[in-house]
Design a protein around this motif. Structure first.
Motif, mmCIF file in Angstrom:
data_model
loop_
_atom_site.group_PDB
_atom_site.id
_atom_site.type_symbol
_atom_site.label_atom_id
_atom_site.label_comp_id
_atom_site.label_asym_id
_atom_site.label_seq_id
_atom_site.Cartn_x
_atom_site.Cartn_y
_atom_site.Cartn_z
ATOM 1 N N LYS A 284 0.829 -1.214 0.000
ATOM 2 C CA LYS A 284 0.000 0.000 0.000
ATOM 3 C C LYS A 284 0.862 1.262 0.000
ATOM 4 O O LYS A 284 0.358 2.370 -0.206
ATOM 5 C CB LYS A 284 -0.910 0.029 1.239
ATOM 6 N N GLY A 285 2.165 1.105 0.258
ATOM 7 C CA GLY A 285 3.049 2.252 0.349
ATOM 8 C C GLY A 285 3.601 2.682 -0.995
ATOM 9 O O GLY A 285 3.709 1.887 -1.931
ATOM 10 N N ASP A 286 3.979 3.946 -1.080
ATOM 11 C CA ASP A 286 4.633 4.486 -2.274
ATOM 12 C C ASP A 286 6.146 4.508 -2.120
ATOM 13 O O ASP A 286 6.879 4.458 -3.108
ATOM 14 C CB ASP A 286 4.141 5.920 -2.536
ATOM 15 N N CYS A 287 6.625 4.624 -0.895
ATOM 16 C CA CYS A 287 8.056 4.696 -0.649
ATOM 17 C C CYS A 287 8.347 4.214 0.769
ATOM 18 O O CYS A 287 7.439 4.098 1.606
ATOM 19 C CB CYS A 287 8.583 6.114 -0.876
ATOM 20 N N PHE A 288 9.628 3.945 1.014
ATOM 21 C CA PHE A 288 10.005 3.268 2.254
ATOM 22 C C PHE A 288 11.346 3.785 2.767
ATOM 23 O O PHE A 288 12.233 4.134 1.981
ATOM 24 C CB PHE A 288 10.132 1.750 2.015
ATOM 25 N N ILE A 289 11.469 3.819 4.081
ATOM 26 C CA ILE A 289 12.758 3.993 4.743
ATOM 27 C C ILE A 289 13.087 2.664 5.408
ATOM 28 O O ILE A 289 12.280 2.132 6.188
ATOM 29 C CB ILE A 289 12.719 5.092 5.816
ATOM 30 N N VAL A 290 14.236 2.096 5.101
ATOM 31 C CA VAL A 290 14.749 0.942 5.845
ATOM 32 C C VAL A 290 16.026 1.383 6.544
ATOM 33 O O VAL A 290 16.685 2.330 6.113
ATOM 34 C CB VAL A 290 14.997 -0.279 4.935
ATOM 35 N N ASP B 15 10.623 -3.931 -6.715
ATOM 36 C CA ASP B 15 10.850 -2.604 -7.296
ATOM 37 C C ASP B 15 10.542 -1.487 -6.299
ATOM 38 O O ASP B 15 10.219 -0.361 -6.689
ATOM 39 C CB ASP B 15 9.995 -2.425 -8.552
ATOM 40 N N ALA B 16 10.662 -1.777 -5.019
ATOM 41 C CA ALA B 16 10.342 -0.786 -3.986
ATOM 42 C C ALA B 16 11.175 0.482 -4.154
ATOM 43 O O ALA B 16 12.364 0.427 -4.470
ATOM 44 C CB ALA B 16 10.576 -1.387 -2.606
ATOM 45 N N ASN B 17 10.541 1.611 -3.950
ATOM 46 C CA ASN B 17 11.212 2.909 -3.974
ATOM 47 C C ASN B 17 11.600 3.248 -2.540
ATOM 48 O O ASN B 17 10.752 3.570 -1.711
ATOM 49 C CB ASN B 17 10.262 3.964 -4.539
#
Length: 383
Positions: free
Chosen positions: A147-153, A168-170
């Motif tokens: 459901k997310g558009d972008c992520f911080i790991v 293909d996670a941004n």
């Protein structure tokens, strides 16, 4: 007054909820508010007692409390999830940031995120998958994070885990920022030790935080006989909640004949009591068997304390071997004891403190805000 450059809704636990993620969210709110118009949304109800039997809140210290919070979300009430989404939509945010660390929140966050309109969604991943895995956790995580558009790991391990479910996670791989808000009294080492009844010439190790199997305290205990033989006046402080396993650790301490060099402070440590333990120690030890990242490292750095940690998960991302401490093989008491002995023989805290201070910007909240700005507000959505 400078005009704020965007509107953010930040979702997660904050004061009075306990724990590192609550502290993290409060500090993130504070940092983002310097640049953006931020609305903080937390929980009217976080965990059912069936899952978390102990007290979930601590009103004793409000250092991390945001100046304004809407305690909106009941994580166990589906009707509430829909009404929460409607209220967030009325706020018309440019970005919604959600703290993610356990699939318990999957149904709630899937519903809320699925009903948000005309906004980007950023998941800040503290653990992509939980420390203690269970059936269906990967499916629940995938259904939520998609459901997310972008992520911080915040570790290589979480980066790999995220790409295993969203190739293909941004995303941006950042580092967990430092916690320096625990420095409430600016205690000197001498004053902190006086409060704990520790002499100035003792060599003090600190293990801090909830005691769980994956944190490897048993390996540190097994390392202590050699440390005790090699170093005079050494002491290990074990500070944190043991849960139901305390007797097992006490027996291990007795079998290794190190009860005279280990002091135990069992139970939840209120925020205002944290400082004396970190101020008093020479080095913080994380003998973890597994880890994605750890806020304990960042508390240590907030006190300019070096760290001895195992070479697992995200710990090598934040502990620079030979500069901010040492990295050792996990599940290896000999490796731990050798690192502790080498630490004190090489000059101890004074030798490593400059290296810790050199890393201040990399671990700053300003750097985290830059990462979020680049990832979520840059038109090119740069990685």
């Amino acid at each position: 007054m400078e005009e704020k450059s965007g509107k953010i809704v930040l979702i997660g636990p904050v004061y009075p909820y306990k724990g590192g993620i609550s502290h993290y969210t409060g500090l993130m709110y504070r940092a983002l508010s310097q640049k953006y118009d931020v609305t903080m949304i937390s929980y009217s109800f976080q965990y059912p007692k069936l899952l978390y039997k102990k007290e979930q809140k601590d009103y004793s210290n409000d250092t991390f409390k945001p100046d304004k919070v809407e305690y909106l979300i009941n994580t166990a009430n589906p009707l509430n999830w829909l009404s929460s989404a409607r209220q967030i939509n009325k706020m018309n945010p440019d970005l919604v940031i959600i703290q993610w660390w356990h699939p318990y929140f999957a149904p709630c966050y899937q519903t809320i995120a699925g009903h948000l309109k005309n906004t980007k969604i950023l998941f800040v991943c503290h653990n992509v998958f939980p420390h203690e895995r269970f059936p269906m956790d990967k499916l629940l995580t995938r259904k939520t994070l998609t459901k997310g558009d972008c992520f911080i790991v915040q570790s290589r391990q979480d980066e790999e885990d995220l790409k295993s479910i969203i190739p293909d996670a941004n995303y941006v791989r950042a580092v967990h920022p430092t916690y320096n808000a625990f420095k409430m009294q600016n205690l000197s080492k001498e004053e902190a030790r006086k409060r704990l009844g520790i002499s100035d010439d003792e060599k003090v190790l600190l293990f801090f935080g909830f005691v769980r199997k994956y944190k490897g305290l048993d390996y540190l205990i097994k390392a202590m006989p050699e440390v005790k033989r090699a170093l005079s006046d050494c002491k290990l402080l074990v500070v944190g909640d043991f849960g139901d396993d305390k007797e097992e650790y006490l027996q291990l301490i007795d079998r290794n004949k190190v009860s005279d060099v280990i002091d135990i402070y069992d139970g939840y440590i209120p925020d205002k009591e944290v400082e004396k333990f970190f101020a008093a120690c020479d080095v913080v030890v994380l003998p973890y068997v597994s880890a994605t990242q750890s806020g304990i490292v960042q508390i240590a750095y907030g006190f300019d304390k070096p760290v001895i940690a195992t070479n697992v998960g995200g710990l090598p991302d934040v502990v620079t071997d030979g500069k901010t401490g040492y990295l050792v093989e996990s599940e290896n008491p000999q490796a731990i004891s050798e690192a502790v002995i080498r630490f004190f023989e090489s000059g101890g805290e004074e030798h490593f403190a400059p290296g810790v201070k050199d890393e201040n910007y990399r671990f700053s909240w300003d750097r985290m805000v830059e990462n979020i700005s680049t990832l979520c507000f840059d038109q090119e959505m740069a990685r």
